[in-house]
Scaffold this active site. Structure first.
Site, PDB file in Angstrom:
ATOM      1  N   ASN A 114       0.825  -1.225   0.000  1.00  0.00           N
ATOM      2  CA  ASN A 114       0.000   0.000   0.000  1.00  0.00           C
ATOM      3  C   ASN A 114       0.854   1.268   0.000  1.00  0.00           C
ATOM      4  OD1 ASN A 114      -1.962  -1.896   0.235  1.00  0.00           O
ATOM      5  ND2 ASN A 114      -2.726  -1.261   2.235  1.00  0.00           N
ATOM      6  N   THR A 159     -15.516  38.439 -31.595  1.00  0.00           N
ATOM      7  CA  THR A 159     -16.282  37.951 -30.452  1.00  0.00           C
ATOM      8  C   THR A 159     -17.549  37.345 -31.034  1.00  0.00           C
ATOM      9  OG1 THR A 159     -17.637  39.914 -30.062  1.00  0.00           O
ATOM     10  CG2 THR A 159     -15.475  39.903 -29.012  1.00  0.00           C
ATOM     11  N   HIS A 160     -18.097  36.338 -30.393  1.00  0.00           N
ATOM     12  CA  HIS A 160     -19.276  35.611 -30.907  1.00  0.00           C
ATOM     13  C   HIS A 160     -19.024  35.070 -32.313  1.00  0.00           C
ATOM     14  CE1 HIS A 160     -21.639  37.728 -27.727  1.00  0.00           C
ATOM     15  NE2 HIS A 160     -20.839  38.731 -28.050  1.00  0.00           N
ATOM     16  N   SER A 282      -7.660  12.949 -47.896  1.00  0.00           N
ATOM     17  CA  SER A 282      -8.877  12.147 -47.801  1.00  0.00           C
ATOM     18  C   SER A 282      -8.683  10.883 -48.617  1.00  0.00           C
ATOM     19  CB  SER A 282     -10.045  12.954 -48.354  1.00  0.00           C
ATOM     20  OG  SER A 282     -11.055  12.094 -48.832  1.00  0.00           O
ATOM     21  N   LYS A 288      -8.782  17.134 -50.985  1.00  0.00           N
ATOM     22  CA  LYS A 288      -8.759  17.508 -49.574  1.00  0.00           C
ATOM     23  C   LYS A 288      -7.357  17.602 -48.965  1.00  0.00           C
ATOM     24  CE  LYS A 288     -11.657  18.354 -47.291  1.00  0.00           C
ATOM     25  NZ  LYS A 288     -12.520  17.547 -46.429  1.00  0.00           N
ATOM     26  N   ASN A 290      -6.570  17.959 -44.951  1.00  0.00           N
ATOM     27  CA  ASN A 290      -7.331  18.035 -43.697  1.00  0.00           C
ATOM     28  C   ASN A 290      -6.451  18.282 -42.474  1.00  0.00           C
ATOM     29  OD1 ASN A 290      -9.767  17.531 -44.993  1.00  0.00           O
ATOM     30  ND2 ASN A 290      -9.472  15.311 -44.876  1.00  0.00           N
ATOM     31  N   TYR A 321      -6.934   1.640   3.006  1.00  0.00           N
ATOM     32  CA  TYR A 321      -6.727   1.068   1.674  1.00  0.00           C
ATOM     33  C   TYR A 321      -7.908   0.210   1.262  1.00  0.00           C
ATOM     34  CZ  TYR A 321      -5.010  -1.458  -2.302  1.00  0.00           C
ATOM     35  OH  TYR A 321      -4.897  -1.971  -3.576  1.00  0.00           O
ATOM     36  N   GLN A 326      -6.635   0.668  -6.784  1.00  0.00           N
ATOM     37  CA  GLN A 326      -5.843   0.214  -7.922  1.00  0.00           C
ATOM     38  C   GLN A 326      -6.401   0.797  -9.228  1.00  0.00           C
ATOM     39  OE1 GLN A 326      -4.476  -3.926  -8.115  1.00  0.00           O
ATOM     40  NE2 GLN A 326      -5.748  -4.157  -9.925  1.00  0.00           N
ATOM     41  N   LYS A 329      -5.125   3.982 -11.183  1.00  0.00           N
ATOM     42  CA  LYS A 329      -3.922   4.034 -12.035  1.00  0.00           C
ATOM     43  C   LYS A 329      -4.234   4.239 -13.518  1.00  0.00           C
ATOM     44  CE  LYS A 329      -1.575   0.490  -9.860  1.00  0.00           C
ATOM     45  NZ  LYS A 329      -0.519  -0.529  -9.865  1.00  0.00           N
TER      46      LYS A 329
HETATM   47  N1  ARG Z   1      -1.931  -2.993  -7.239  1.00  0.00           N
HETATM   48  C1  ARG Z   1      -2.314  -2.540  -5.947  1.00  0.00           C
HETATM   49  C2  ARG Z   1      -2.790  -1.074  -6.014  1.00  0.00           C
HETATM   50  O1  ARG Z   1      -2.522  -0.435  -6.968  1.00  0.00           O
HETATM   51  C3  ARG Z   1      -1.136  -2.657  -5.013  1.00  0.00           C
HETATM   52  C4  ARG Z   1      -1.499  -2.612  -3.582  1.00  0.00           C
HETATM   53  C5  ARG Z   1      -2.115  -3.917  -3.175  1.00  0.00           C
HETATM   54  N2  ARG Z   1      -2.440  -3.873  -1.806  1.00  0.00           N
HETATM   55  C6  ARG Z   1      -3.307  -4.753  -1.215  1.00  0.00           C
HETATM   56  N3  ARG Z   1      -3.521  -4.582   0.027  1.00  0.00           N
HETATM   57  N4  ARG Z   1      -3.880  -5.678  -1.919  1.00  0.00           N
HETATM   58  O2  ARG Z   1      -3.452  -0.618  -5.138  1.00  0.00           O
END
Ligand code: ARG
Length: 436
Positions: A114, A159-160, A282, A288, A290, A321, A326, A329
């Protein structure tokens, strides 16, 4: 798949393949983006463990050397992060254990995945925001250079989407330059705001070891550390949202600039000519040419906004957590990859597009001088509303002013007669010195 870090001697059965693929499938791909940061943080963690006597000096050297080898081999493609691992964090411990046996099994003392993922993400965001800052600075630099060269080039102001007043190419260029200086400042500010190490908070409750958190944070180049372990976990996603927000400020301006360029390049406006390499043809219409690149640049911001919404939706969580985190990401990494790739195309486009001065001048018809005429009358003592009325009764003349003259006389600071590029340059230089 390798054994899981969390596999216990008492675990009765192997986990189901489909379930494991669901847990880890996409994540392992994203961890490739984070792996070098994870390795860097792992080395700093090991140095912290040495400081408190968990590792000896000799052990630390072996761990540091192995981590450096992994980084080198990963960069050269010799070592890959494949689906045999649950995540990048597991891979690092597996690799260390393969190389160093029981010593490798010591690396996870006092840390959890974590805080491991949280620190890798903060390092990643710091690097991305530094790149964002550099790109904003480069874009602003190109725009300012052109603004100074083309300060007096007449350009119709709208403008506009209706013709409004005579303006200059310099004003348009400097306007976008200032926006990108703002974006540079925001990138730097956001980077400073999230420049805090969560490493050493473990699973969100700390550990029964006197981890040298400040020294490890400094070792990693952080300016401070997140003090409270719960806050370190709860900030996941929130920090990402701000990082994407800083990127989004730049892509919003990119969207508007791309809009202008795509409009100006139409046959109807015909004020600019895009560089050949930014145009496509095109498949069916031989005539064209583009502006596809400009249009796709314009599309980036909508997708960044989509990532912000995705993140907001994910963050409805209780403290601590949760594996939902996850899923923060993909929007983060996707946004920065897409946003920075787009911004990298901008300096070349802005440097090389050409104005069509004769078309721009043609569009500055006499009535565009009306506001300047009314204001000149007001300056000579006629109440502005009366001057406005008088001019509105005869919009045909330019008040004896050439376009050039009217641009020169627009002396309110910042306007075409006094663009104050010096102030913009000064601010840009100041931020450029600060960007890491
Ligand atoms: N891939 C997990 C994430 O991005 C890693 C952390 C996992 N932690 C857990 N307690 N399962 O959060």
């Amino acid at each position: 798949m390798n054994d899981f870090l969390w596999k216990k001697t008492t675990t009765p059965t192997a986990p189901d393949e489909a379930i494991m693929a669901f847990l880890a499938g996409e994540d392992i791909v994203l961890d490739r983006v984070l792996l070098l940061f994870d390795l860097q943080a792992s080395a700093a963690h090991a140095r912290g463990l040495k400081r408190i006597g968990v590792l000896t000096g000799e052990e630390l050297h072996l761990v540091e050397d192995a981590l450096a080898d992994f980084a080198r081999d990963f960069e050269s493609g010799k070592r890959t992060l494949g689906a045999e691992f649950e995540d990048g964090h597991s891979a690092i411990e597996h690799w260390l254990t393969d190389e160093l046996g029981d010593l490798g099994r010591k690396i996870h003392t006092g840390r959890s995945r974590n805080d491991q993922v949280a620190v890798a993400l903060r390092l990643y965001m710091k690097a991305q925001l530094a790149d964002l800052g550099d790109l904003c600075a480069e874009v602003a630099g190109v725009l300012l250079e052109r603004a100074s060269a083309e300060a007096e080039l007449p350009f119709p102001g709208y403008t506009h989407l209706q013709r409004a007043m005579p303006s200059s190419a310099g004003l348009w260029l400097a306007g976008h330059a200032e926006a990108f200086i703002d974006n540079l400042e925001l990138a730097q500010h956001t980077r400073r705001w999230l420049d805090a190490s969560p490493l050493g908070t473990a699973s969100g409750f700390g550990v029964n070891l006197a981890l040298p958190r400040q020294e490890v944070a400094e070792d990693l180049g952080f300016s401070r550390w997140v003090v409270n372990p719960q806050c370190a976990q709860n900030s996941r996603g929130k920090v990402e949202l701000q990082a994407i927000g800083a990127l989004g400020a730049a892509t919003l301006d990119l969207q508007r600039m791309a809009w202008d360029l795509s409009l100006f390049t139409t046959q109807e406006f015909d004020f600019i000519r895009l560089p050949e390499r930014y145009c496509t043809g095109s498949s069916i219409m031989p005539n064209k040419r583009n502006p596809d690149v400009v249009e796709l640049l314009r599309a980036v911001h909508a997708r960044i906004v989509g990532s912000q919404v995705e993140l907001q939706g994910l963050l409805s969580l209780p403290s601590g957590y949760q594996r939902d985190l996850q899923a923060t990401k993909p929007p983060l990494i996707r946004s920065f990859e897409m946003g920075l790739r787009a911004l990298r195309l901008l300096p070349g486009l802005l440097r090389d597009f050409e104005w069509r001065p004769e078309r721009m001048r043609e569009a500055i018809t006499a009535e565009l001088h009306a506001t300047d005429r009314a204001t000149a009358l007001a300056a000579s003592g006629v109440p502005f509303r009366k001057a406005y009325q008088r001019v509105s009764e005869n919009l045909d003349g330019n008040g004896g002013h050439s376009v050039e003259q009217s641009l020169r006389e627009r002396i309110s600071p910042g306007a075409s007669g006094d663009l104050r590029l010096d102030l913009l340059k000064e601010r840009l230089d100041q931020f450029c010195q600060e960007n890491p």
